[in-house]
Design an enzyme around this catalytic site. Structure first.
Site, mmCIF file in Angstrom:
data_model
loop_
_atom_site.group_PDB
_atom_site.id
_atom_site.type_symbol
_atom_site.label_atom_id
_atom_site.label_comp_id
_atom_site.label_asym_id
_atom_site.label_seq_id
_atom_site.Cartn_x
_atom_site.Cartn_y
_atom_site.Cartn_z
ATOM 1 N N HIS A 147 1.191 -4.047 9.185
ATOM 2 C CA HIS A 147 2.595 -3.758 8.863
ATOM 3 C C HIS A 147 3.320 -3.198 10.076
ATOM 4 O O HIS A 147 2.711 -2.524 10.916
ATOM 5 C CB HIS A 147 2.699 -2.733 7.729
ATOM 6 C CG HIS A 147 2.436 -3.293 6.372
ATOM 7 N ND1 HIS A 147 3.229 -4.258 5.787
ATOM 8 C CD2 HIS A 147 1.460 -3.019 5.470
ATOM 9 C CE1 HIS A 147 2.749 -4.559 4.590
ATOM 10 N NE2 HIS A 147 1.670 -3.835 4.385
ATOM 11 N N HIS B 249 0.832 -1.203 0.000
ATOM 12 C CA HIS B 249 0.000 0.000 0.000
ATOM 13 C C HIS B 249 0.868 1.254 0.000
ATOM 14 O O HIS B 249 0.616 2.196 -0.758
ATOM 15 C CB HIS B 249 -0.919 0.011 1.226
ATOM 16 C CG HIS B 249 -2.152 -0.819 1.068
ATOM 17 N ND1 HIS B 249 -2.106 -2.181 0.892
ATOM 18 C CD2 HIS B 249 -3.474 -0.479 1.064
ATOM 19 C CE1 HIS B 249 -3.345 -2.654 0.787
ATOM 20 N NE2 HIS B 249 -4.186 -1.648 0.889
#
Length: 357
Positions: free
Chosen positions: A177, A115
């Protein structure tokens, strides 16, 4: 790495404990950074403003995501939501708690963040392209115009960093993440976009060049996968961990797996190659319509509406091979529709109106 991961867990806990009221905004920013938005939102808008920027955007997104896949296979990055369950770094009575959300359970390796990388490379293209369009002419440059340009430049880069930091924080907040994975993805995405600033030949690439690029990317990725498989390295290890430790099985989606992204990107690049080398594109976008504001506005409106409806079509996930084949076809049809089919239909509609007038 345990020290890096544990430090990242502290950051995630801090965000989840102190910014819980911003949950909806952070979830939205994670959606903003979703690489799939490149094809359904950013590309359609920019292509009808500037064909070169739109074409560059697809190339940057596809190559950037391909490198992201290769890096993930090489770096074997853990994700927070499963790392805390399997690490021996903590004592049993001090295991930290990380909250999971409906977009937490991605199935690929975590490093670098896809992303963050996709968002930074595409927004880098958009910001630099906007600055190139607004740059004062070298022949007539007054002090005022130069100052306005510097102000615009500062504002646009400020917007860039606000968006990238927000996307990065959102990915850390949802525990998908670690912070260092987001930073690496951000820097890698900017690097890919900068490199493509110096490859002007791709704007006029032939269909043969698109096909050769597709075949090369596919063969290298599959070849690398098979090479590591022959060394008894299972590159789908992350899928097993995701299924094991995701709080809700319904949050696991096949379209977040490593090969799903590869198939989606190759389909988009193939569709773009077909479109820009088609007669429909030449007839509708290369003539007078290239400077027709009404034509562009109608194309953007029709494209965004069509893609919104098209996005409602969900791929069947019960058979993995069928899912990949249909995903490739669906991804290829998006740029083909944006670049060729919809502009050609609008071109015919405007032509009929002129005849009636």
């Amino acid at each position: 790495m345990d020290f890096v991961y544990s430090s990242g867990v502290l950051v995630i806990q801090h965000l989840q404990n102190n910014f819980r009221e911003y949950h909806d905004f952070l979830n939205y920013m994670s959606t903003v950074g979703d690489p799939r938005n490149i094809f359904s939102v950013y590309f359609p808008l920019w292509f009808h403003l500037s064909h070169t920027v739109g074409i560059k955007m697809i190339w940057v997104a596809v190559i950037g995501d391909w490198f992201n896949l290769i890096f993930k296979w090489i770096l074997f990055g853990q994700r927070p939501y499963w790392w805390i369950q399997e690490t021996h770094f903590y004592n049993n009575d001090s295991l930290p708690h990380l909250e999971q959300f409906h977009i937490t359970c991605e199935t690929g390796p975590g490093n670098p963040s896809g992303h963050a990388m996709g968002s930074s490379c595409v927004w880098y293209v958009m910001i630099t392209s906007a600055l190139n369009f607004s740059r004062p002419s070298s022949t007539v440059t007054s002090v005022q115009s130069f100052q306005r340009f510097c102000l615009l430049k500062s504002c646009l880069w400020m917007v860039f960093w606000i968006i990238q930091i927000s996307v990065g924080i959102s990915r850390v907040f949802i525990a998908t993440h670690f912070p260092h994975q987001v930073v690496l993805g951000l820097l890698a995405g900017m690097l890919v976009a900068e490199v493509f600033d110096h490859i002007p030949s791709l704007y006029n690439a032939s269909l043969k060049a698109y096909l050769h690029t597709n075949i090369f990317l596919f063969c290298v990725a599959v070849g690398f996968y098979l090479l590591l498989q022959s060394m008894d390295i299972n590159l789908l290890w992350s899928v097993t961990k995701a299924k094991k430790w995701c709080a809700n099985p319904d949050w696991i989606h096949l379209d977040t797996s490593p090969f799903a992204g590869l198939v989606r990107n190759l389909g988009a690049l193939f569709g773009l190659g077909l479109a820009v080398n088609s007669q429909m594109f030449v007839q509708s976008c290369k003539g007078k319509n290239a400077y027709n504001s009404k034509f562009k506005l109608m194309c953007v409106t029709a494209t965004l509406t069509s893609l919104k409806l098209y996005d409602l079509i969900k791929m069947p996930t019960h058979t993995e091979l069928l899912f990949y084949i249909l995903s490739f076809c669906k991804s290829a049809s998006v740029p083909f529709g944006v670049v060729a089919v919809i502009p050609y239909c609008v071109h015919l509609l405007i032509g009929d109106e002129r005849k009636l007038a």
